[in-house]
Design a protein around this motif. Structure first.
Motif, PDB file in Angstrom:
ATOM      1  N   ALA A   1       4.048   1.941  -9.135  1.00  0.00           N
ATOM      2  CA  ALA A   1       3.734   1.363 -10.442  1.00  0.00           C
ATOM      3  C   ALA A   1       2.420   1.889 -11.023  1.00  0.00           C
ATOM      4  CB  ALA A   1       3.684  -0.156 -10.341  1.00  0.00           C
ATOM      5  N   ASP A   2       1.446   2.192 -10.158  1.00  0.00           N
ATOM      6  CA  ASP A   2       0.122   2.616 -10.635  1.00  0.00           C
ATOM      7  C   ASP A   2      -0.286   3.967 -10.078  1.00  0.00           C
ATOM      8  OD1 ASP A   2      -0.814  -0.156 -11.782  1.00  0.00           O
ATOM      9  OD2 ASP A   2       0.001  -0.554  -9.798  1.00  0.00           O
TER      10      ASP A   2
ATOM     11  N   ARG B   1      -1.267  -5.623  -8.874  1.00  0.00           N
ATOM     12  CA  ARG B   1      -0.053  -5.311  -9.621  1.00  0.00           C
ATOM     13  C   ARG B   1       1.136  -6.182  -9.198  1.00  0.00           C
ATOM     14  NH1 ARG B   1       1.754  -2.971 -14.020  1.00  0.00           N
ATOM     15  NH2 ARG B   1      -0.022  -1.545 -13.741  1.00  0.00           N
TER      16      ARG B   1
ATOM     17  N   TYR C   1       7.421  10.286  -5.579  1.00  0.00           N
ATOM     18  CA  TYR C   1       7.397   8.853  -5.868  1.00  0.00           C
ATOM     19  C   TYR C   1       5.950   8.404  -6.073  1.00  0.00           C
ATOM     20  CZ  TYR C   1       7.762   3.866  -5.555  1.00  0.00           C
ATOM     21  OH  TYR C   1       7.660   2.539  -5.858  1.00  0.00           O
TER      22      TYR C   1
ATOM     23  N   GLU D   1      -0.265   5.275   0.235  1.00  0.00           N
ATOM     24  CA  GLU D   1      -1.526   4.982   0.938  1.00  0.00           C
ATOM     25  C   GLU D   1      -1.252   4.576   2.383  1.00  0.00           C
ATOM     26  OE1 GLU D   1      -4.531   5.511   0.314  1.00  0.00           O
ATOM     27  OE2 GLU D   1      -4.842   5.566  -1.861  1.00  0.00           O
TER      28      GLU D   1
ATOM     29  N   LEU E   1      -4.749  -2.832  -0.881  1.00  0.00           N
ATOM     30  CA  LEU E   1      -5.688  -2.179  -1.787  1.00  0.00           C
ATOM     31  C   LEU E   1      -5.698  -2.903  -3.134  1.00  0.00           C
ATOM     32  CD1 LEU E   1      -4.669   1.446  -0.836  1.00  0.00           C
ATOM     33  CD2 LEU E   1      -6.864   0.379  -0.324  1.00  0.00           C
TER      34      LEU E   1
ATOM     35  N   ASN F   1       0.820  -1.210   0.000  1.00  0.00           N
ATOM     36  CA  ASN F   1       0.000   0.000   0.000  1.00  0.00           C
ATOM     37  C   ASN F   1       0.856   1.262   0.000  1.00  0.00           C
ATOM     38  OD1 ASN F   1      -2.399  -1.367  -0.095  1.00  0.00           O
ATOM     39  ND2 ASN F   1      -2.756  -1.315   2.116  1.00  0.00           N
TER      40      ASN F   1
ATOM     41  N   THR G   1      -0.368   4.720  -7.038  1.00  0.00           N
ATOM     42  CA  THR G   1      -1.094   4.570  -5.767  1.00  0.00           C
ATOM     43  C   THR G   1      -0.161   4.621  -4.557  1.00  0.00           C
ATOM     44  OG1 THR G   1      -0.968   2.167  -5.450  1.00  0.00           O
ATOM     45  CG2 THR G   1      -2.710   2.978  -6.927  1.00  0.00           C
ATOM     46  N   ALA G   2       1.119   4.842  -4.764  1.00  0.00           N
ATOM     47  CA  ALA G   2       2.040   4.874  -3.630  1.00  0.00           C
ATOM     48  C   ALA G   2       1.635   5.949  -2.626  1.00  0.00           C
ATOM     49  CB  ALA G   2       3.463   5.133  -4.108  1.00  0.00           C
TER      50      ALA G   2
ATOM     51  N   LEU H   1       4.156   1.556  -1.080  1.00  0.00           N
ATOM     52  CA  LEU H   1       5.131   1.736  -2.169  1.00  0.00           C
ATOM     53  C   LEU H   1       4.637   1.305  -3.552  1.00  0.00           C
ATOM     54  CD1 LEU H   1       8.454   0.716  -0.371  1.00  0.00           C
ATOM     55  CD2 LEU H   1       7.524   2.997  -0.754  1.00  0.00           C
ATOM     56  N   ASN H   2       3.527   0.601  -3.631  1.00  0.00           N
ATOM     57  CA  ASN H   2       2.976   0.181  -4.929  1.00  0.00           C
ATOM     58  C   ASN H   2       4.060  -0.404  -5.842  1.00  0.00           C
ATOM     59  OD1 ASN H   2       1.328   2.104  -7.636  1.00  0.00           O
ATOM     60  ND2 ASN H   2       1.246  -0.077  -7.195  1.00  0.00           N
ATOM     61  N   PRO H   3       4.798  -1.409  -5.321  1.00  0.00           N
ATOM     62  CA  PRO H   3       5.881  -1.985  -6.134  1.00  0.00           C
ATOM     63  C   PRO H   3       5.339  -2.933  -7.200  1.00  0.00           C
ATOM     64  CG  PRO H   3       5.723  -3.175  -4.064  1.00  0.00           C
ATOM     65  CD  PRO H   3       4.675  -2.074  -4.003  1.00  0.00           C
ATOM     66  N   GLN H   4       6.156  -3.169  -8.220  1.00  0.00           N
ATOM     67  CA  GLN H   4       5.780  -4.139  -9.250  1.00  0.00           C
ATOM     68  C   GLN H   4       6.116  -5.551  -8.818  1.00  0.00           C
ATOM     69  OE1 GLN H   4       8.362  -1.881 -11.699  1.00  0.00           O
ATOM     70  NE2 GLN H   4       6.841  -1.674 -13.317  1.00  0.00           N
TER      71      GLN H   4
ATOM     72  N   GLY I   1      -9.376  -4.324   3.700  1.00  0.00           N
ATOM     73  CA  GLY I   1      -8.397  -4.836   4.654  1.00  0.00           C
ATOM     74  C   GLY I   1      -8.925  -4.809   6.080  1.00  0.00           C
TER      75      GLY I   1
ATOM     76  N   ARG J   1      -6.155 -10.053   0.073  1.00  0.00           N
ATOM     77  CA  ARG J   1      -7.179  -9.819   1.080  1.00  0.00           C
ATOM     78  C   ARG J   1      -6.977  -8.472   1.776  1.00  0.00           C
ATOM     79  NH1 ARG J   1      -6.574 -12.635   5.839  1.00  0.00           N
ATOM     80  NH2 ARG J   1      -5.551 -14.312   4.705  1.00  0.00           N
ATOM     81  N   ARG J   2      -5.706  -8.119   2.081  1.00  0.00           N
ATOM     82  CA  ARG J   2      -5.468  -6.981   2.964  1.00  0.00           C
ATOM     83  C   ARG J   2      -5.014  -5.714   2.258  1.00  0.00           C
ATOM     84  NH1 ARG J   2      -3.589  -8.311   8.964  1.00  0.00           N
ATOM     85  NH2 ARG J   2      -4.375  -6.191   9.103  1.00  0.00           N
TER      86      ARG J   2
ATOM     87  N   VAL K   1      -5.797  -2.181  -6.427  1.00  0.00           N
ATOM     88  CA  VAL K   1      -4.895  -1.898  -7.561  1.00  0.00           C
ATOM     89  C   VAL K   1      -3.449  -2.341  -7.283  1.00  0.00           C
ATOM     90  CG1 VAL K   1      -3.930  -0.061  -9.014  1.00  0.00           C
ATOM     91  CG2 VAL K   1      -6.388  -0.101  -8.515  1.00  0.00           C
ATOM     92  N   PRO K   2      -2.828  -1.897  -6.176  1.00  0.00           N
ATOM     93  CA  PRO K   2      -1.442  -2.358  -5.957  1.00  0.00           C
ATOM     94  C   PRO K   2      -1.338  -3.846  -5.641  1.00  0.00           C
ATOM     95  CG  PRO K   2      -2.211  -1.012  -4.119  1.00  0.00           C
ATOM     96  CD  PRO K   2      -3.237  -0.884  -5.190  1.00  0.00           C
TER      97      PRO K   2
END
Lengths: 310, 310
Positions: B158-159, A281, B155, B164, A275, A242, B161-162, A244-247, B181, A272-273, A277-278
């Motif tokens: 990837a989408d 991803r 930063y 959060e 968000l 959530n 969304t970082a 860092l939204n890493p790939q 969550g 489950r936990r 979109v990330p």
């Protein structure tokens, strides 16, 4: 042409050295036990320099063909100034100008960094993290740590301590951790705490490797042990995903030998936990380089420090 | 010379517009209620375009002096493609090519981004975060979010969304959060959950502002309320500090009006729970720009998107 790099992985047990060519292959290697020199910092530094020279001689590579030396060390490093600020597990290392000391002995450019960061560089350039701009490279072992590749480069933070994922609080309250905090991820899934937990389940303390062997044979308790471990890890990673939204999350370190028993649960917990979109991803994969990561990552460190792409 | 930027802050309640000059001052402003147009996406977009033209006319600034238009929106934005992917609180916004639509109407370059990211850009360039390369800019309100400045740039992940931070798990188990969550930070210190908690302490639900007034008068229950809130927030921030080793955490949003009642506890918790080096490094300060952050940050977005430094 200067095309070789000597990569050095300084661990609490062994110092491993490898001669890396320009395509990222280790063409020659050596190692020696750290413990023989644990009483004297200067003797350890001497031993490292001697081992570098031996390695080059054995491979018949002249010093003039070497781009530089890269070292990963388990502690707080200042890569800009080339200082080892502190190594928690090797006594006597506090504010040591290691870069300058080795450069004087070897007459080659030397670059140093924290070992988890060097492993991340390796997995990113040569391993499971190839092609990803946003990458969390996790190390599961005695300690739990990570290296972060963000926006296509190693992220260090203000003091080069970024990535201390083992000290993400799993809960607001809980057992005291060595770091001074409480309820840290490492306090639950660091090697010794896994052994502690195994004692409750198996009646005696088992190393992760042994629990892995049982899981391989289908032992229900062992499978549950890894499922629970993955649940704890997944809970912490949900926050990382959530934030860092890493790939990609690359899971490495000794405990990651049991990745196959944790993968499904890890992904379930993230779905489950975290968000939507990330969570959709992020790929969760096992590290590929394992024991060579420290040596290969040193090549990336040297190239990046000298301003060459790798 | 093109020296003006129109900054637009699209909120669930109001759309606020400001004409920002090259030194980052808002020289003219206007706003209109979002609700009047909440049924029709296209009417809202028309209203925004009309308001931009009115703002320029009123300030006697010709369109030829405008560098571009920047918009912050509360949701999932794709700044590269200029699409609004999804706005959770404004119905009818799904995969809208807002950039293209507004550029057609206004014949000026338009850039869009998530509102928390734009606030971070503002505090970094014009507010409390000036001069820091590694910055977490927190927004405390109905939602809890943040924008991350890492290595001297925004930063996104990837989408996009970082940041959060409101959905960092505070605990492994706990109450279900809107996001799907459980035990998220926002589920404990988001505005409505603060009101819920106030009910237990004061016998009736009080808005954070009202609890702030009581705290100002020295009411012990109100002071304890903010101390507890700061403890929860600090527990989550300890993980962020360990993971990102930032130089500064800027605390903004409506709830941050009570920052003075939380500051001491926040710093105490960070000192207690985070690792020594990053805990000593990080400054925790209140946001400075407050209501203008969305408009000022839009100027930074436009300049950065056009490749100009600001």
């Amino acid at each position: 042409m200067k095309r070789f790099v000597v990569g050095i992985d300084v661990g609490g047990t062994n110092v491993k050295l490898g001669l890396v060519n320009s395509s990222g292959r280790i063409i020659s290697r050596t190692y020696f036990p750290t413990k023989s020199y644990i009483r004297s910092r200067n003797k350890l530094i001497d031993a490292i320099a001697q081992a570098v020279l031996r390695l080059l001689r054995a491979a018949r590579v002249p010093q003039s063909s070497v781009l530089g030396i890269g070292l990963g060390l388990p502690g707080l490093i200042d890569p800009q100034r080339g200082f080892v600020n502190f190594l928690p597990n090797i006594p006597g290392w506090k504010n040591v100008p290691l870069k300058k000391m080795l450069e004087k002995k070897l007459r080659l450019p030397v670059f140093i960094d924290n070992d988890a960061k060097i492993v991340a560089l390796a997995e990113w350039k040569f391993g499971s993290g190839r092609g990803f701009d946003h990458l969390v490279c996790l190390t599961l072992g005695t300690g739990v740590g990570s290296g972060l590749i963000l926006d296509g480069r190693l992220y260090r933070g203000a003091d080069n301590t970024a990535g201390e994922l083992g000290h993400l609080p799993l809960n607001e309250k809980g057992a005291a951790c060595n770091c001074g905090g409480v309820a840290c991820l490492e306090r639950t899934i660091g090697n010794r705490y896994l052994v502690q937990r195994s004692r409750k389940i198996f009646g005696k303390g088992l190393e992760p490797q042994a629990v892995g062997k049982l899981a391989k044979r289908g032992d229900a308790r062992a499978l549950r042990f890894w499922k629970e471990t993955a649940e704890h890890l997944g809970n912490a990673l949900a926050g990382v995903v959530n934030l860092l939204n890493p790939q990609c999350i690359v899971v490495g370190g000794g405990v990651a030998n049991n990745f196959r028993f944790m993968r499904k649960t890890l992904i379930e917990v993230l779905r489950r936990r975290a968000l939507r979109v990330p969570a959709r991803r992020v790929k969760v994969v096992r590290a590929r380089l394992v024991k060579d990561a420290g040596i290969l990552g040193a090549r990336v460190l040297v190239e990046q420090s000298l301003g060459r792409s790798s």
